[in-house]
Design a protein around this motif. Structure first.
Motif, PDB file in Angstrom:
ATOM      1  N   ALA A  76      70.798   0.601 -85.234  1.00 31.21           N
ATOM      2  CA  ALA A  76      71.334   1.134 -83.979  1.00 31.21           C
ATOM      3  C   ALA A  76      71.094   0.181 -82.802  1.00 31.21           C
ATOM      4  CB  ALA A  76      70.706   2.491 -83.688  1.00 31.21           C
ATOM      5  N   PHE A  98      71.405 -10.608 -91.749  1.00 28.52           N
ATOM      6  CA  PHE A  98      72.243  -9.848 -92.679  1.00 28.52           C
ATOM      7  C   PHE A  98      72.426  -8.405 -92.223  1.00 28.52           C
ATOM      8  CE2 PHE A  98      72.473  -6.872 -96.224  1.00 28.52           C
ATOM      9  CZ  PHE A  98      73.715  -7.219 -96.714  1.00 28.52           C
ATOM     10  N   ASP A 102      77.019  -4.030 -90.493  1.00 36.71           N
ATOM     11  CA  ASP A 102      77.821  -2.875 -90.083  1.00 36.71           C
ATOM     12  C   ASP A 102      77.918  -2.765 -88.563  1.00 36.71           C
ATOM     13  OD1 ASP A 102      78.431  -2.360 -92.653  1.00 36.71           O
ATOM     14  OD2 ASP A 102      77.127  -0.623 -92.905  1.00 36.71           O
ATOM     15  N   TYR A 122      79.080 -10.151 -95.726  1.00 37.60           N
ATOM     16  CA  TYR A 122      80.300 -10.284 -96.521  1.00 37.60           C
ATOM     17  C   TYR A 122      81.448  -9.433 -95.982  1.00 37.60           C
ATOM     18  CZ  TYR A 122      78.280  -6.085 -98.625  1.00 37.60           C
ATOM     19  OH  TYR A 122      77.718  -4.850 -98.818  1.00 37.60           O
ATOM     20  N   ILE A 163      66.701 -10.034-103.260  1.00 35.23           N
ATOM     21  CA  ILE A 163      68.139 -10.002-102.994  1.00 35.23           C
ATOM     22  C   ILE A 163      68.757 -11.258-103.599  1.00 35.23           C
ATOM     23  CG2 ILE A 163      67.874  -8.654-100.891  1.00 35.23           C
ATOM     24  CD1 ILE A 163      68.215 -11.248 -99.288  1.00 35.23           C
ATOM     25  N   PRO A 164      70.081 -11.274-103.800  1.00 30.21           N
ATOM     26  CA  PRO A 164      70.710 -12.399-104.497  1.00 30.21           C
ATOM     27  C   PRO A 164      70.318 -13.760-103.920  1.00 30.21           C
ATOM     28  CG  PRO A 164      72.316 -10.656-104.171  1.00 30.21           C
ATOM     29  CD  PRO A 164      71.069 -10.220-103.466  1.00 30.21           C
TER      30      PRO A 164
ATOM     31  N   LEU B 169      65.882  -0.920-101.940  1.00 31.55           N
ATOM     32  CA  LEU B 169      66.180  -1.897-102.982  1.00 31.55           C
ATOM     33  C   LEU B 169      66.486  -1.207-104.302  1.00 31.55           C
ATOM     34  CD1 LEU B 169      63.235  -4.221-102.072  1.00 31.55           C
ATOM     35  CD2 LEU B 169      65.610  -4.940-102.032  1.00 31.55           C
ATOM     36  N   ASN B 174      73.047   0.852-101.974  1.00 31.12           N
ATOM     37  CA  ASN B 174      74.493   0.992-102.053  1.00 31.12           C
ATOM     38  C   ASN B 174      75.017   0.266-103.286  1.00 31.12           C
ATOM     39  OD1 ASN B 174      77.220   1.039-101.700  1.00 31.12           O
ATOM     40  ND2 ASN B 174      77.234   0.019 -99.701  1.00 31.12           N
ATOM     41  N   GLU B 176      77.858  -0.459-104.056  1.00 29.74           N
ATOM     42  CA  GLU B 176      78.965  -1.365-103.719  1.00 29.74           C
ATOM     43  C   GLU B 176      78.528  -2.402-102.699  1.00 29.74           C
ATOM     44  OE1 GLU B 176      81.851   1.507-102.519  1.00 29.74           O
ATOM     45  OE2 GLU B 176      81.810   2.404-104.512  1.00 29.74           O
ATOM     46  N   GLY B 177      77.225  -2.636-102.604  1.00 30.93           N
ATOM     47  CA  GLY B 177      76.705  -3.521-101.564  1.00 30.93           C
ATOM     48  C   GLY B 177      76.399  -4.923-102.043  1.00 30.93           C
ATOM     49  N   SER B 178      77.017  -5.354-103.164  1.00 28.81           N
ATOM     50  CA  SER B 178      76.821  -6.724-103.674  1.00 28.81           C
ATOM     51  C   SER B 178      75.353  -7.071-103.895  1.00 28.81           C
ATOM     52  CB  SER B 178      77.406  -7.761-102.712  1.00 28.81           C
ATOM     53  OG  SER B 178      78.705  -7.444-102.366  1.00 28.81           O
ATOM     54  N   GLY B 179      74.553  -6.082-104.249  1.00 31.85           N
ATOM     55  CA  GLY B 179      73.160  -6.391-104.568  1.00 31.85           C
ATOM     56  C   GLY B 179      72.256  -6.533-103.370  1.00 31.85           C
ATOM     57  N   PHE B 180      72.802  -6.385-102.175  1.00 26.54           N
ATOM     58  CA  PHE B 180      71.949  -6.486-100.997  1.00 26.54           C
ATOM     59  C   PHE B 180      71.199  -5.174-100.798  1.00 26.54           C
ATOM     60  CE2 PHE B 180      74.983  -9.854-100.163  1.00 26.54           C
ATOM     61  CZ  PHE B 180      74.163 -10.855 -99.664  1.00 26.54           C
ATOM     62  N   PRO B 181      70.038  -5.227-100.144  1.00 34.46           N
ATOM     63  CA  PRO B 181      69.300  -3.992 -99.922  1.00 34.46           C
ATOM     64  C   PRO B 181      69.998  -3.114 -98.897  1.00 34.46           C
ATOM     65  CG  PRO B 181      68.199  -5.835 -98.843  1.00 34.46           C
ATOM     66  CD  PRO B 181      69.358  -6.401 -99.599  1.00 34.46           C
ATOM     67  N   ASN B 185      76.463   3.420 -95.740  1.00 37.98           N
ATOM     68  CA  ASN B 185      76.367   3.754 -94.326  1.00 37.98           C
ATOM     69  C   ASN B 185      76.892   5.177 -94.115  1.00 37.98           C
ATOM     70  OD1 ASN B 185      76.513   3.892 -91.527  1.00 37.98           O
ATOM     71  ND2 ASN B 185      76.819   1.680 -91.384  1.00 37.98           N
ATOM     72  N   GLN B 187      77.456   6.673 -91.488  1.00 41.32           N
ATOM     73  CA  GLN B 187      78.438   6.787 -90.404  1.00 41.32           C
ATOM     74  C   GLN B 187      79.851   6.879 -90.966  1.00 41.32           C
ATOM     75  OE1 GLN B 187      77.547   3.207 -88.296  1.00 41.32           O
ATOM     76  NE2 GLN B 187      76.033   4.153 -86.949  1.00 41.32           N
ATOM     77  N   TYR B 188      80.047   6.301 -92.174  1.00 38.83           N
ATOM     78  CA  TYR B 188      81.385   6.298 -92.767  1.00 38.83           C
ATOM     79  C   TYR B 188      81.568   7.455 -93.747  1.00 38.83           C
ATOM     80  CZ  TYR B 188      80.897   1.469 -91.090  1.00 38.83           C
ATOM     81  OH  TYR B 188      80.660   0.354 -90.321  1.00 38.83           O
ATOM     82  N   SER B 274      71.911   4.919 -86.558  1.00 39.70           N
ATOM     83  CA  SER B 274      71.491   3.863 -87.468  1.00 39.70           C
ATOM     84  C   SER B 274      72.420   3.739 -88.675  1.00 39.70           C
ATOM     85  CB  SER B 274      70.058   4.115 -87.912  1.00 39.70           C
ATOM     86  OG  SER B 274      69.689   3.154 -88.841  1.00 39.70           O
ATOM     87  N   GLN B 276      72.131   3.665 -91.907  1.00 42.24           N
ATOM     88  CA  GLN B 276      71.722   3.191 -93.235  1.00 42.24           C
ATOM     89  C   GLN B 276      70.234   3.320 -93.477  1.00 42.24           C
ATOM     90  OE1 GLN B 276      73.310  -0.863 -93.070  1.00 42.24           O
ATOM     91  NE2 GLN B 276      73.762  -0.622 -95.236  1.00 42.24           N
ATOM     92  N   ILE B 279      65.568  -1.642 -95.186  1.00 42.75           N
ATOM     93  CA  ILE B 279      64.169  -2.047 -95.120  1.00 42.75           C
ATOM     94  C   ILE B 279      63.643  -1.975 -93.695  1.00 42.75           C
ATOM     95  CG2 ILE B 279      62.694  -4.067 -95.377  1.00 42.75           C
ATOM     96  CD1 ILE B 279      64.675  -4.755 -97.780  1.00 42.75           C
ATOM     97  N   ASP B 280      64.500  -2.276 -92.734  1.00 43.69           N
ATOM     98  CA  ASP B 280      64.060  -2.295 -91.346  1.00 43.69           C
ATOM     99  C   ASP B 280      64.510  -1.058 -90.587  1.00 43.69           C
ATOM    100  OD1 ASP B 280      62.865  -4.929 -91.453  1.00 43.69           O
ATOM    101  OD2 ASP B 280      64.904  -5.631 -91.762  1.00 43.69           O
TER     102      ASP B 280
END
Lengths: 360, 361
Positions: A76, A98, A102, A122, A163-164, B169, B174, B176-181, B185, B187-188, B274, B276, B279-280
């Motif tokens: 936020a 990263f 959003d 991405y 992560i990747p 993690l 997600n 569909e998040g390409s492996g990222f943590p 979301n 909000q969607y 927020s 999501q 981690i942060d």
């Protein structure tokens, strides 16, 4: 109610037109905003992005005006800061973490005339570009040096998050260390943070206690380099050169050099040629830089590492070239086959020979 | 020799003026820091306190954002103030905030992509439950084994942070998040999102809940026997016991309420601004709310204003960064001074300085 909606729409139309005219003419400087996840004094990730900002200022002079907000948490807060930067008249905004993904996409929708650049993400749009560096190219080079230099055949790796990006780095370093030293072993500690000097130092100590005599890191503080210096061992600078934190320990470094990209993008914005794109640059474009080799590295190893870097830069060699098996022994790349970017971008597996599991 | 001597009773007027005096001292101290950094202190202070409210370009957006930023602070501080009055120190609201968000987020993600009116209420319930559950750990340990709830609740923050990383993690990532943590979301995801109730106002369900919490707090403290016991327990534990207060119940109640409100704050933040689980996700509201609670004198109306003031320093502080090039650390020091001066003022409220060795027994 309808009239309220109508007037709101009219107001936003006016605002949009105003923004359109707010794009700089010849007299008005291009305003470039940056938002950073850490402090500019971290001597790592954020520091290098800020060096890029300064490079834009010195290269383009009076035709640009830059500003930044540091220590912006992802989520936020990032969305608010991005909106305020756009409202404050910034025409081009670099979001350098990263987790800003959003928020950047949301804010970019509201400000179609502001150009956004998002690092390591991405999601793109007409006014959102993404960019990242092929850090694994640098990992291949320092992996080679580490493989040659280790006496205990144990290399310690301070890893941030599974992560990747990080997994790719571990694989690239391991493959190339193993290539020059078949007995080499990697010990990996996950610290689950990008920047926490105390944790990073603890992780380095734990690795050294397990027999590692060379420390690699994928975290942002110079603490692991300092720790290696203290113990009389070797390490590599990460993100920035970090020489001052380990004059004897630091063998070389992987430097994130954002300056060429930032200058080029700001120039494109000035020229009106900016377009949304996805940049993944490496040694060749100068985004990944190999720091000066220290004298502790024997000349033939220096030559070997330099030759590797040159071959990667020239496009003659790809760090992920088969035959490479996955950790479980199943084949990944056939002899001579080169990994495609899609697989690399989503890499969540170790290659054969690495011990342990990618944490979940 | 300089000694501190306890006053018989703190001055009534000064107990209201102390926070204002602390704000005043912070302004002066801040002005010194800013001028040492080579900035015009007057310009910096007006940027922090005036621009978010009145700047012609920025205020239309910044004003509602003040409410967005103040909402979790007020919600958490409202709960904390209850325990702080009774001498029950929940320092771990940050952890309860995280666990509330994870519980509520997990409910939403379990339903995804199903749409339905019942999803959001279930998330709210899960969020409150998560916060309460996390707060019950120090509560039960204190009731059963007399452990120190300050330490236990604080340590549980670090566990919650690791739990959050594991969820980002692992289970809640997600797909569909390409492996990222990070999770999807919310909000969607319409049924699970907590948007502004009226666009452009900055008020989401969390804001309404915060106001309701303050009202309930006021009624509880002034019109209910439990509130009387809570106040008495803080001022005179022995008297509280004689008047029929049950210490175990008070501990469970105060920690439960503050944990529940912190959990709700986490859930509303997750589903709203927020979006999501990541981690942060947590940014320190649970700790800042402690400042808000004290700045507001543990008083419901005071907390409302304190929350807005602290939110103003955050948003104005960002503006000072990008408009004047002030480093973020200077803003943080400025915010920290507020608590420092507040505690100093409180000290002088309850104690006086006595010079010389003259003993006055």
């Amino acid at each position: 109610m309808i009239s309220l909606k109508k007037s709101l729409r009219a107001a936003s139309a006016v605002a949009a037109t105003a923004l359109l005219f707010a794009t700089p003419g010849l007299s008005e400087p291009l305003k470039v905003g940056f938002i950073y996840v850490g402090p500019i004094s971290d001597f790592g990730w954020t520091y290098e992005h800020d060096q890029g900002r300064l490079a834009v200022e010195s290269a383009l002079g009076d035709s640009v005006e830059t500003t930044y907000v540091e220590n912006v948490p992802e989520g936020a807060d990032a969305e608010r800061v991005l909106t305020q930067l756009a409202l404050a008249g910034n025409n081009l905004i670099f979001a350098t973490s990263f987790g800003y993904m959003d928020p950047v996409v949301n804010v970019a929708q509201k400000f179609p005339n502001v150009m956004f650049e998002h690092a390591t993400g991405y999601k793109r749009a007409d006014n959102v570009s993404t960019y990242s560096a092929r850090f694994y190219e640098g990992r291949a080079v320092i992996g080679t040096i580490a493989g040659r230099m280790t006496e205990t055949n144990t290399i310690g790796y301070v890893a941030s998050y599974p992560i990747p990006e990080v997994v790719r780095g571990i694989n690239a370093a391991y493959i190339h260390a193993k290539k020059v030293n078949p007995d080499v072993e990697f010990k990996i500690v996950w610290v689950y943070t990008w920047f926490d000097p105390a944790k990073e130092a603890d992780a380095a100590t734990a690795l050294i206690d397990q027999g590692a005599d060379i420390i690699m890191q994928h975290t942002d503080s110079p603490a692991p380099v300092s720790m290696a210096e203290e113990k009389g061992l070797y390490a590599f600078g990460q993100a920035s050169d970090m020489k001052e934190f380990g004059p004897n320990a630091r063998l070389s470094s992987i430097i994130d050099n954002w300056s060429p990209y930032y200058v080029a993008r700001a120039q494109a914005a000035l020229d009106g040629t900016w377009a949304s794109e996805d940049a993944w640059h490496g040694i060749n474009e100068g985004m990944v830089e190999i720091g000066e080799f220290s004298d502790a590295i024997p000349a033939e190893v220096q030559a070997e590492a330099q030759a590797l870097a040159d071959a990667i830069s020239a496009g003659e060699y790809h760090p992920f070239t088969g035959p490479i098996n996955k950790q479980d022994g199943s084949p990944w790349l056939a002899d001579g086959e080169v990994a495609d970017d899609i697989t690399l971008l989503g890499m969540n597996f170790y290659v054969e020979g690495l011990e342990g599991e990618v944490p979940n | 020799m300089i000694r501190l001597e306890r006053r018989r009773a703190p001055s009534r007027i000064w107990s209201f003026l102390a926070p204002l005096a602390a704000v005043g001292a912070t302004l002066v101290g801040g002005a010194v820091i800013f001028s040492l950094l080579g900035k015009n202190p007057f310009e910096v202070l007006t940027t922090i306190f005036w621009s978010p409210l009145f700047d012609p370009n920025l205020s239309a957006y910044a004003r509602p954002q003040l409410l967005v930023k103040a909402t979790p602070l007020i919600l958490i501080a409202a709960g904390l103030s209850l325990g702080f009055r009774a001498g029950i120190w929940n320092i771990g609201a940050e952890g309860q905030y995280i666990v509330g968000a994870i519980f509520g987020g997990a409910v939403a993600l379990a339903f995804y992509p199903e749409e339905g009116w019942y999803i959001f209420p279930l998330m709210v319930a899960a969020g409150a439950l998560g916060g309460i559950a996390w707060a019950m750990i120090p509560a039960i340990l204190r009731i059963r084994f007399n452990t120190n709830e300050i330490l236990v609740s604080l340590m549980l923050v670090y566990i919650a942070v690791q739990f959050l990383a594991a969820m980002s993690l692992g289970a809640l990532r997600n797909p569909e998040g390409s492996g990222f943590p990070g999770s999807r979301n919310l909000q969607y995801y319409e049924s699970a999102s907590n948007p502004e109730l009226v666009a452009g106002t900055g008020i989401h369900w969390g804001g309404l809940t915060a106001v309701a919490a303050l009202a309930c707090l006021y009624v509880l403290l002034h019109r209910h026997i439990l509130g009387f016991h809570i106040r008495l327990a803080g001022e005179s534990p022995r008297a509280a016991r004689f008047s029929g207060a049950r210490p175990a119940l008070l501990v469970a109640f105060c920690l439960g309420v503050s944990g529940g409100l912190a959990g709700l704050a986490g859930l509303f933040e997750l589903a709203g601004p927020s979006g999501q689980i990541s981690i942060d996700f947590n940014v320190g509201y649970g700790f800042t709310a402690i400042i808000v609670a004290f700045l507001g004198r543990l008083n419901p109306i005071g907390i409302l204003f304190a929350g807005l003031l602290v939110a103003l320093t955050y948003i104005g502080g960002e503006m000072a960064q990008f408009m004047l090039g002030l480093p973020a650390a200077a803003i943080q020091a400025f915010q920290g001074m507020l608590l420092f001066f507040l505690l100093a003022m409180d000290l002088f409220l309850n104690y006086r300085i006595v010079f010389g060795a003259g003993a006055r027994a």
